[in-house]
Enzyme design. Structure first.
Site, PDB file in Angstrom:
ATOM      1  N   ASP A 103       0.856  -1.192   0.000  1.00 25.79           N
ATOM      2  CA  ASP A 103       0.000   0.000   0.000  1.00 25.79           C
ATOM      3  C   ASP A 103       0.891   1.240   0.000  1.00 25.79           C
ATOM      4  O   ASP A 103       1.861   1.331   0.769  1.00 25.79           O
ATOM      5  CB  ASP A 103      -0.912   0.014   1.227  1.00 25.79           C
ATOM      6  CG  ASP A 103      -1.851   1.206   1.214  1.00 25.79           C
ATOM      7  OD1 ASP A 103      -2.859   1.144   0.488  1.00 25.79           O
ATOM      8  OD2 ASP A 103      -1.546   2.195   1.900  1.00 25.79           O
ATOM      9  N   ILE A 104       0.608   2.210  -0.878  1.00 23.08           N
ATOM     10  CA  ILE A 104       1.387   3.454  -0.953  1.00 23.08           C
ATOM     11  C   ILE A 104       0.948   4.358   0.201  1.00 23.08           C
ATOM     12  O   ILE A 104      -0.248   4.688   0.332  1.00 23.08           O
ATOM     13  CB  ILE A 104       1.186   4.149  -2.308  1.00 23.08           C
ATOM     14  CG1 ILE A 104       1.611   3.221  -3.457  1.00 23.08           C
ATOM     15  CG2 ILE A 104       1.965   5.460  -2.376  1.00 23.08           C
ATOM     16  CD1 ILE A 104       1.345   3.770  -4.834  1.00 23.08           C
ATOM     17  N   GLU A 145      -4.760   2.271  -4.393  1.00 29.79           N
ATOM     18  CA  GLU A 145      -3.297   2.364  -4.351  1.00 29.79           C
ATOM     19  C   GLU A 145      -2.674   1.109  -3.774  1.00 29.79           C
ATOM     20  O   GLU A 145      -1.493   1.099  -3.439  1.00 29.79           O
ATOM     21  CB  GLU A 145      -2.866   3.587  -3.530  1.00 29.79           C
ATOM     22  CG  GLU A 145      -3.108   3.487  -2.033  1.00 29.79           C
ATOM     23  CD  GLU A 145      -4.532   3.884  -1.629  1.00 29.79           C
ATOM     24  OE1 GLU A 145      -4.761   4.123  -0.454  1.00 29.79           O
ATOM     25  OE2 GLU A 145      -5.407   3.970  -2.534  1.00 29.79           O
TER      26      GLU A 145
END
Length: 665
Positions: A539-540, A582
């Site tokens: 996950d960003i 994301e």
């Protein structure tokens, strides 16, 4: 004897001579007559310029026939034209009469009747008599018989000359009639020859029209010509790619064509005759083009001794060659129509079979088998362009040692065809070699046909068909391969399009990673066959802040950068997908959680160092193995998601395993 008695005796002798001449047959006009049509033939004044040879021959005949009569007269003779110029006669008189000063000739020209003149000053005192020779029908004056005799009795000389003139006229008309009879004989011979020719040609054409087989037509041409001219050396050279069993039917090769009469005849399309000088063995060569409406197909070649050339009817030969060419053309069209029907059936069957599969490997393999069967080839090799390698790759080949070989796109016959985008046919690889070929050399092949494989209008590969025998493939095979390749190109295009659609359906358009549903299916398949595997969820961090700060375009750029780092940090067998938003996911088949932790750490570090603008990621890792009681895709994702939740809540930019104790910064 008194003068009166002498005159009576001369008159009696003249009458006897006239009666003797009349016994040859006289008509009402006093000319030699007969019962045949040729006795009605006559000359006109328009014929005078052409009478010289007939007059000369008639004069010689007359002197021979009248030898006894002329010996009693003891004189010289001449034949003059109506204007007094020289026709023919005894040579010693030519100079005298050429001068044109003789009074007897002048009187004859002036009066048109016989006359005689004796003068002491003319030819040493001789008597000159001139009588006219008149035509049968209109009595036209066409020549004059002139005698030059010794003696005192001019009257007797005149009567004797008149009698000789009648006989000369008979000789003239006999010669004149002989010309027409000779011409009639020639016409009769020509008519008989033409009748024989027509009969031969009729029977020949009749036989030809019953032939619908190419071999039979060629055999008939050879046998018919040999029957008409048994002493000739006959051969038939054909340019078509057709092999005949007849030993006299041979292929026409165009090498060094200037030196061969049959090749020159084929090139020029006209009958050619060449005389070969070789002493006693002098012979003539005749080349006759054999053609139809669509062109020249071959040459009928004859060799004969020079002395037999006049016996050859060239016109008949040309007509026989034309009839043979037309029959050959019809038989060839019939054969081609059958071939076309057969080809259409094969094309239809091939197309249906190719359309049943959308797997490229299966399509190529099936095409290899079918093309070899249809074209009766020993080997088939299909090369396709590998865009990643920039080279031609062997997609399928029944020569196992060449399977999966990769060649530069400029190499060999395949590269030559791929670069030129033109089909190719080779009859003898040892003689005609546009490029090297590993396929030809390793298989010992000599004949080849090749064509490009065009998919959606773009050249995507090359098809090579080979055979060990020389001159094996025909132009029909060459053309058929091009047709079949287009259908194969359609099948490959459809399969490629289907594969692309599937790829697009299984891929995320933005990141080029797999979609989540594909990842779910892949993990399920792996769990059914593997012993273990691990899942990394990436996950960003603060991605919403990136979008708010830089905009969604930069946000998409960051997402692509992270996806690229993920793809380059894993194995080819690993599966990377966009899980949602994301969040990314990577499944690592066959790896335990420790190995997965190392992969995740590599991803985290590279993202922190290589993104622009810089971002960080948080990762959650979970695993499964065959000892677990509950093995499912849902449970694997759930545990990885819980680990990711823990990583984000504990400060981000870290990796947390499903035990929630390990982390790394």
């Amino acid at each position: 004897m008194s003068e009166e008695q002498r005159k009576a005796s001369a008159s009696s002798s003249t009458s006897a001579a006239l009666m003797s001449a009349s016994s040859l047959g006289t008509g009402d006009t006093g000319y030699v007559s007969g019962s045949g049509w040729h006795h009605m033939l006559d000359i006109t004044l328009s014929d005078l310029p052409y009478l010289q040879p007939i007059i000369e021959e008639s004069f010689l005949d007359w002197k021979e026939e009248c030898a006894g009569l002329l010996s009693s007269i003891a004189g010289e003779w001449a034949v003059l034209r109506p204007d007094g110029t020289w026709f023919t006669g005894d040579p010693q008189l030519q100079d005298y009469f050429s001068a044109g000063d003789d009074p007897a000739v002048s009187d004859l020209i002036g009066s048109g009747s016989a006359c005689a003149v004796r003068s002491e000053h003319v030819l040493g005192g001789r008597t000159v008599c001139a009588v006219p020779l008149l035509s049968r029908t209109h009595g036209d004056f066409f020549a004059a018989l002139v005698s030059v005799t010794k003696g005192q009795d001019t009257e007797r000389a005149r009567f004797m000359t008149e009698a000789a003139g009648i006989i000369l006229r008979s000789s003239f008309y006999r010669r004149f009639q002989q010309i027409f009879v000779t011409d009639l004989e020639v016409v009769y011979e020509q008519a008989a020859k033409e009748a024989r020719r027509r009969s031969l040609l009729f029977q020949y054409v009749k036989r030809m029209h019953t032939r619908i087989d190419v071999d039979t037509v060629l055999n008939e041409v050879i046998e018919s010509v040999l029957c008409v001219y048994p002493n000739a050396d006959v051969q038939l050279f054909m340019s078509q790619d057709h092999e005949s069993n007849h030993p006299l039917v041979k292929p026409l090769l165009l090498h060094h064509w200037q030196e061969e009469i049959y090749v020159r005849t084929f090139m020029e399309g006209t009958l050619t005759i060449v005389h070969n000088e070789a002493g006693k063995d002098a012979e003539s060569e005749i080349g006759v083009p054999v053609g139809g409406k669509q062109g020249v197909y071959g040459v009928l070649h004859l060799k004969i001794p020079r002395e037999h050339l006049p016996e050859i009817d060239l016109e008949l030969l040309e007509m026989m060659a034309d009839a043979g060419g037309t029959a050959f053309e019809n038989a060839k069209l019939y054969e081609q129509s059958n071939v076309m029907i057969h080809e259409l059936r094969m094309i239809n069957e091939l197309t249906q079979s190719l359309s049943k599969s959308l797997n490229l490997t299966d399509i190529y393999q099936f095409a290899n088998q079918e093309l070899r069967k249809i074209l009766r080839a020993d080997y088939c090799c299909i090369l396709s362009m590998n865009e990643e390698l920039g080279a031609l790759e062997v997609t399928t080949c029944n020569a196992p040692w060449l399977a999966k070989e990769v060649f530069p796109k400029e190499y060999g016959v395949g590269g030559y065809v791929f670069q030129t985008k033109e089909p190719l046919i080779l009859a003898d690889y040892s003689e005609e070699r546009p490029a090297e070929s590993k396929l030809m050399e390793s298989t010992g092949s000599n004949s080849l046909i090749a064509t490009t494989l065009i998919v959606n209008g773009i050249t995507r590969g090359v098809i090579l068909m080979t055979h060990r025998k020389k001159h094996y493939f025909s132009y029909d095979d060459y053309r058929l391969l091009q047709t079949l390749s287009s259908h194969l190109g359609l099948a490959v295009g459809n399969a490629s399009l289907h594969a692309e659609v599937r790829r697009m359906a299984n891929r995320d358009m933005l990141t080029e990673l797999y979609a989540r549903h594909y990842l779910d299916e892949a993990i399920q398949q792996c769990q059914s066959r593997d012993f273990c595997g691990s899942l990394i969820v990436v996950d960003i961090d603060h991605f919403k802040r990136v979008n708010d700060t830089y905009g969604h375009q930069i946000g998409d750029k960051i997402l692509k950068q992270v996806s690229s780092i993920v793809k380059s940090s894993i194995r080819q067998t690993d599966i990377a997908a966009r899980w949602g938003g994301e969040e990314l996911a990577v499944y690592l088949p066959g790896l335990n959680i420790e190995a997965a932790l190392q992969v995740g750490e590599r991803i985290r570090q590279r993202v922190e160092q290589e993104t622009d603008p810089l971002v960080t990621v948080s990762c959650g890792v979970s695993e499964w193995n065959w000892t677990h009681e509950r093995i499912s895709v849902e449970s694997l994702f759930y545990r990885a998601d819980m680990a990711l939740y823990e990583a984000k809540n504990s400060g981000r930019n870290r990796i947390v395993t499903e035990q929630a104790e390990s982390s790394s910064e």
